[in-house]
Motif scaffolding. Structure first.
Motif, PDB file in Angstrom:
ATOM      1  N   GLY A 180       0.790  -1.226   0.000  1.00  6.81           N
ATOM      2  CA  GLY A 180       0.000   0.000   0.000  1.00  6.81           C
ATOM      3  C   GLY A 180       0.819   1.271   0.000  1.00  6.81           C
ATOM      4  N   ARG A 181       2.145   1.151   0.053  1.00  3.95           N
ATOM      5  CA  ARG A 181       3.010   2.325  -0.054  1.00  3.95           C
ATOM      6  C   ARG A 181       3.925   2.231  -1.271  1.00  3.95           C
ATOM      7  NH1 ARG A 181       5.051   3.357   6.026  1.00  3.95           N
ATOM      8  NH2 ARG A 181       6.351   4.902   4.978  1.00  3.95           N
ATOM      9  N   ILE A 182       3.510   1.417  -2.232  1.00  2.00           N
ATOM     10  CA  ILE A 182       4.225   1.278  -3.504  1.00  2.00           C
ATOM     11  C   ILE A 182       3.314   1.758  -4.628  1.00  2.00           C
ATOM     12  CG2 ILE A 182       5.401  -0.298  -5.076  1.00  2.00           C
ATOM     13  CD1 ILE A 182       6.785  -0.241  -2.401  1.00  2.00           C
ATOM     14  N   VAL A 183       3.813   2.644  -5.473  1.00  2.00           N
ATOM     15  CA  VAL A 183       3.122   3.027  -6.708  1.00  2.00           C
ATOM     16  C   VAL A 183       3.819   2.326  -7.862  1.00  2.00           C
ATOM     17  CG1 VAL A 183       2.565   4.899  -8.303  1.00  2.00           C
ATOM     18  CG2 VAL A 183       2.375   5.271  -5.837  1.00  2.00           C
ATOM     19  N   LEU A 184       3.059   1.642  -8.696  1.00  2.00           N
ATOM     20  CA  LEU A 184       3.596   0.965  -9.871  1.00  2.00           C
ATOM     21  C   LEU A 184       3.219   1.737 -11.124  1.00  2.00           C
ATOM     22  CD1 LEU A 184       2.668  -2.722  -9.008  1.00  2.00           C
ATOM     23  CD2 LEU A 184       4.970  -1.773  -9.123  1.00  2.00           C
ATOM     24  N   GLY A 185       4.110   1.737 -12.102  1.00  2.00           N
ATOM     25  CA  GLY A 185       3.791   2.411 -13.349  1.00  2.00           C
ATOM     26  C   GLY A 185       4.869   2.205 -14.388  1.00  2.00           C
ATOM     27  N   GLY A 186       4.605   2.732 -15.569  1.00  6.06           N
ATOM     28  CA  GLY A 186       5.600   2.602 -16.621  1.00  6.06           C
ATOM     29  C   GLY A 186       5.095   3.144 -17.937  1.00  6.06           C
ATOM     30  N   PHE A 187       6.005   3.165 -18.898  1.00  8.19           N
ATOM     31  CA  PHE A 187       5.727   3.675 -20.239  1.00  8.19           C
ATOM     32  C   PHE A 187       5.538   2.519 -21.206  1.00  8.19           C
ATOM     33  CE2 PHE A 187       7.283   5.048 -24.458  1.00  8.19           C
ATOM     34  CZ  PHE A 187       6.394   6.084 -24.704  1.00  8.19           C
ATOM     35  N   SER A 188       4.453   2.565 -21.994  1.00 11.95           N
ATOM     36  CA  SER A 188       4.213   1.612 -23.061  1.00 11.95           C
ATOM     37  C   SER A 188       4.205   0.176 -22.518  1.00 11.95           C
ATOM     38  CB  SER A 188       5.259   1.815 -24.168  1.00 11.95           C
ATOM     39  OG  SER A 188       4.917   1.096 -25.329  1.00 11.95           O
ATOM     40  N   GLN A 189       5.134  -0.663 -22.961  1.00 13.09           N
ATOM     41  CA  GLN A 189       5.171  -2.040 -22.485  1.00 13.09           C
ATOM     42  C   GLN A 189       5.389  -2.106 -20.971  1.00 13.09           C
ATOM     43  OE1 GLN A 189       8.464  -4.941 -23.337  1.00 13.09           O
ATOM     44  NE2 GLN A 189       6.983  -5.801 -24.774  1.00 13.09           N
ATOM     45  N   GLY A 190       6.162  -1.163 -20.439  1.00 13.74           N
ATOM     46  CA  GLY A 190       6.348  -1.097 -18.992  1.00 13.74           C
ATOM     47  C   GLY A 190       5.052  -0.804 -18.263  1.00 13.74           C
ATOM     48  N   GLY A 191       4.166  -0.040 -18.903  1.00  8.23           N
ATOM     49  CA  GLY A 191       2.855   0.216 -18.326  1.00  8.23           C
ATOM     50  C   GLY A 191       1.974  -1.017 -18.334  1.00  8.23           C
ATOM     51  N   MET A 192       2.131  -1.851 -19.371  1.00 11.04           N
ATOM     52  CA  MET A 192       1.332  -3.076 -19.455  1.00 11.04           C
ATOM     53  C   MET A 192       1.703  -4.051 -18.343  1.00 11.04           C
ATOM     54  SD  MET A 192       1.386  -3.805 -23.560  1.00 11.04           S
ATOM     55  CE  MET A 192       1.755  -2.422 -24.647  1.00 11.04           C
ATOM     56  N   VAL A 193       3.002  -4.299 -18.168  1.00 12.43           N
ATOM     57  CA  VAL A 193       3.409  -5.256 -17.140  1.00 12.43           C
ATOM     58  C   VAL A 193       3.126  -4.692 -15.748  1.00 12.43           C
ATOM     59  CG1 VAL A 193       5.836  -4.530 -17.005  1.00 12.43           C
ATOM     60  CG2 VAL A 193       5.219  -6.874 -16.447  1.00 12.43           C
ATOM     61  N   SER A 194       3.232  -3.381 -15.572  1.00 14.73           N
ATOM     62  CA  SER A 194       2.912  -2.767 -14.280  1.00 14.73           C
ATOM     63  C   SER A 194       1.426  -2.921 -13.957  1.00 14.73           C
ATOM     64  CB  SER A 194       3.298  -1.285 -14.279  1.00 14.73           C
ATOM     65  OG  SER A 194       4.687  -1.136 -14.433  1.00 14.73           O
ATOM     66  N   THR A 195       0.577  -2.776 -14.979  1.00 12.63           N
ATOM     67  CA  THR A 195      -0.852  -2.994 -14.782  1.00 12.63           C
ATOM     68  C   THR A 195      -1.114  -4.433 -14.369  1.00 12.63           C
ATOM     69  OG1 THR A 195      -1.405  -1.300 -16.412  1.00 12.63           O
ATOM     70  CG2 THR A 195      -3.112  -2.914 -15.905  1.00 12.63           C
ATOM     71  N   ASP A 196      -0.483  -5.366 -15.057  1.00  6.57           N
ATOM     72  CA  ASP A 196      -0.672  -6.784 -14.759  1.00  6.57           C
ATOM     73  C   ASP A 196      -0.294  -7.096 -13.312  1.00  6.57           C
ATOM     74  OD1 ASP A 196      -1.221  -9.427 -16.375  1.00  6.57           O
ATOM     75  OD2 ASP A 196       0.451  -9.883 -15.037  1.00  6.57           O
ATOM     76  N   VAL A 197       0.828  -6.534 -12.861  1.00  2.84           N
ATOM     77  CA  VAL A 197       1.280  -6.777 -11.483  1.00  2.84           C
ATOM     78  C   VAL A 197       0.363  -6.090 -10.472  1.00  2.84           C
ATOM     79  CG1 VAL A 197       3.148  -6.305  -9.837  1.00  2.84           C
ATOM     80  CG2 VAL A 197       3.680  -7.211 -12.112  1.00  2.84           C
ATOM     81  N   ALA A 198      -0.024  -4.845 -10.762  1.00  4.31           N
ATOM     82  CA  ALA A 198      -0.872  -4.095  -9.833  1.00  4.31           C
ATOM     83  C   ALA A 198      -2.200  -4.808  -9.577  1.00  4.31           C
ATOM     84  CB  ALA A 198      -1.127  -2.690 -10.368  1.00  4.31           C
ATOM     85  N   LEU A 199      -2.690  -5.536 -10.575  1.00  7.67           N
ATOM     86  CA  LEU A 199      -3.957  -6.246 -10.435  1.00  7.67           C
ATOM     87  C   LEU A 199      -3.805  -7.594  -9.744  1.00  7.67           C
ATOM     88  CD1 LEU A 199      -5.564  -5.517 -13.940  1.00  7.67           C
ATOM     89  CD2 LEU A 199      -6.031  -4.368 -11.760  1.00  7.67           C
ATOM     90  N   ARG A 200      -2.563  -8.027  -9.518  1.00  8.71           N
ATOM     91  CA  ARG A 200      -2.332  -9.372  -8.989  1.00  8.71           C
ATOM     92  C   ARG A 200      -1.681  -9.410  -7.610  1.00  8.71           C
ATOM     93  NH1 ARG A 200      -2.585 -13.398 -13.068  1.00  8.71           N
ATOM     94  NH2 ARG A 200      -2.953 -12.516 -15.127  1.00  8.71           N
ATOM     95  N   LEU A 201      -1.160  -8.302  -7.124  1.00  4.93           N
ATOM     96  CA  LEU A 201      -0.558  -8.306  -5.798  1.00  4.93           C
ATOM     97  C   LEU A 201      -1.587  -8.748  -4.753  1.00  4.93           C
ATOM     98  CD1 LEU A 201       1.419  -4.926  -5.885  1.00  4.93           C
ATOM     99  CD2 LEU A 201       2.378  -7.237  -6.062  1.00  4.93           C
ATOM    100  N   ASP A 202      -1.095  -9.311  -3.668  1.00  2.00           N
ATOM    101  CA  ASP A 202      -2.003  -9.787  -2.619  1.00  2.00           C
ATOM    102  C   ASP A 202      -2.828  -8.653  -2.020  1.00  2.00           C
ATOM    103  OD1 ASP A 202      -1.109 -12.358  -2.978  1.00  2.00           O
ATOM    104  OD2 ASP A 202       0.345 -12.284  -1.342  1.00  2.00           O
TER     105      ASP A 202
END
Length: 244
Positions: free
Chosen positions: A131-153
């Motif tokens: 809850g104190r981590i922001v994930l993000g990225g550009f282009s492909q980095g944004g895609m994998v960041s989205t995937d991880v953000a939706l899957r964290l516990d």
């Protein structure tokens, strides 16, 4: 007095990372922002964003650490990548964005595992919750960041998608419904020749329908990052600090 910027190259989990902050020596950040580069970029590609974001919002310099991981794959054309893309996409011939939205890109599970390992290493080293981590990225980095953000516990503090797009929809949609209220910053170019604005808007609409809080910006730009976008992103990140 302005503090000196610290830049450290280190390995966190499975990935080599660049870490930027202006915190006092030994201080624990209140928030960690993990920004992942796009396809074929060097691992250092987004590192200059750290100082720029701090300049727009001085609170970020006082309270935030920025981490820039390098993708797990060496890209044949130079730089790093998170997962491979078909040659047709690289030649600009991919026009079936419906299929791209549905499919899980080959290599996404491995990229997800690698980025998750970095996030977990950060949390362990700094004794911080997701809850104190922001994930993000550009282009492909944004895609994998989205995937991880939706899957964290547990939900992260926020998600920042810069010129990203919708993919893995059958997996993302049900997971997004478990992320109600997650703050999302999403920005895209109206003239993006690689990832069309419409696909980014489709991702936004999926998030909004699932109850996520989306701060969406469209800019008169191609597949790029502009100053106005960084200013808005800095404000989004400062808001994640809240009353802490």
């Amino acid at each position: 007095m302005e503090r000196a910027l610290r830049h450290v190259a280190t390995r966190l989990g499975e990935l080599d990372c660049h870490v930027i902050d202006a915190l006092p020596e030994g201080a624990t950040p209140e928030l960690v922002v993990v920004l992942s580069h796009g396809l074929g970029a060097p691992a250092t590609d987004l590192v200059p964003l750290g100082p720029e974001l701090m300049a727009f919002q001085p609170a970020l310099a006082d309270r935030v650490r920025f981490v820039f991981p390098g993708g797990p794959m060496a890209w044949a054309h130079g730089g790093r990548a998170w997962f491979p893309l078909p040659d047709a996409v690289m030649r600009g011939e991919q026009r079936d964005w419906e299929q791209f939205a549905r499919d899980v890109p080959p290599g996404m599970p491995a990229a997800r595992r690698a980025l998750m390992s970095t996030v977990d290493a950060l949390c362990a080293a700094m004794k911080l919750p997701y809850g104190r981590i922001v994930l993000g990225g550009f282009s492909q980095g944004g895609m994998v960041s989205t995937d991880v953000a939706l899957r964290l516990d547990e939900p992260p503090a926020g998600l920042c998608i810069l010129s990203g797009t919708l993919t893995s929809e059958p997996e993302w949609r049900p997971r997004a419904q478990g992320r109600t209220g997650l703050p999302v910053f999403q920005a895209h170019g109206r003239y993006d020749p690689l990832l069309p604005l419409g696909s980014a808007e489709r991702l936004r609409d999926l998030f909004v329908a699932s109850g996520l809080t989306v701060d969406f910006h469209a800019y008169d730009m191609p597949h790029a990052i502009v100053t106005e976008e960084l200013e808005a992103l800095a404000a989004f990140l400062a808001a994640r600090l809240g009353g802490r």
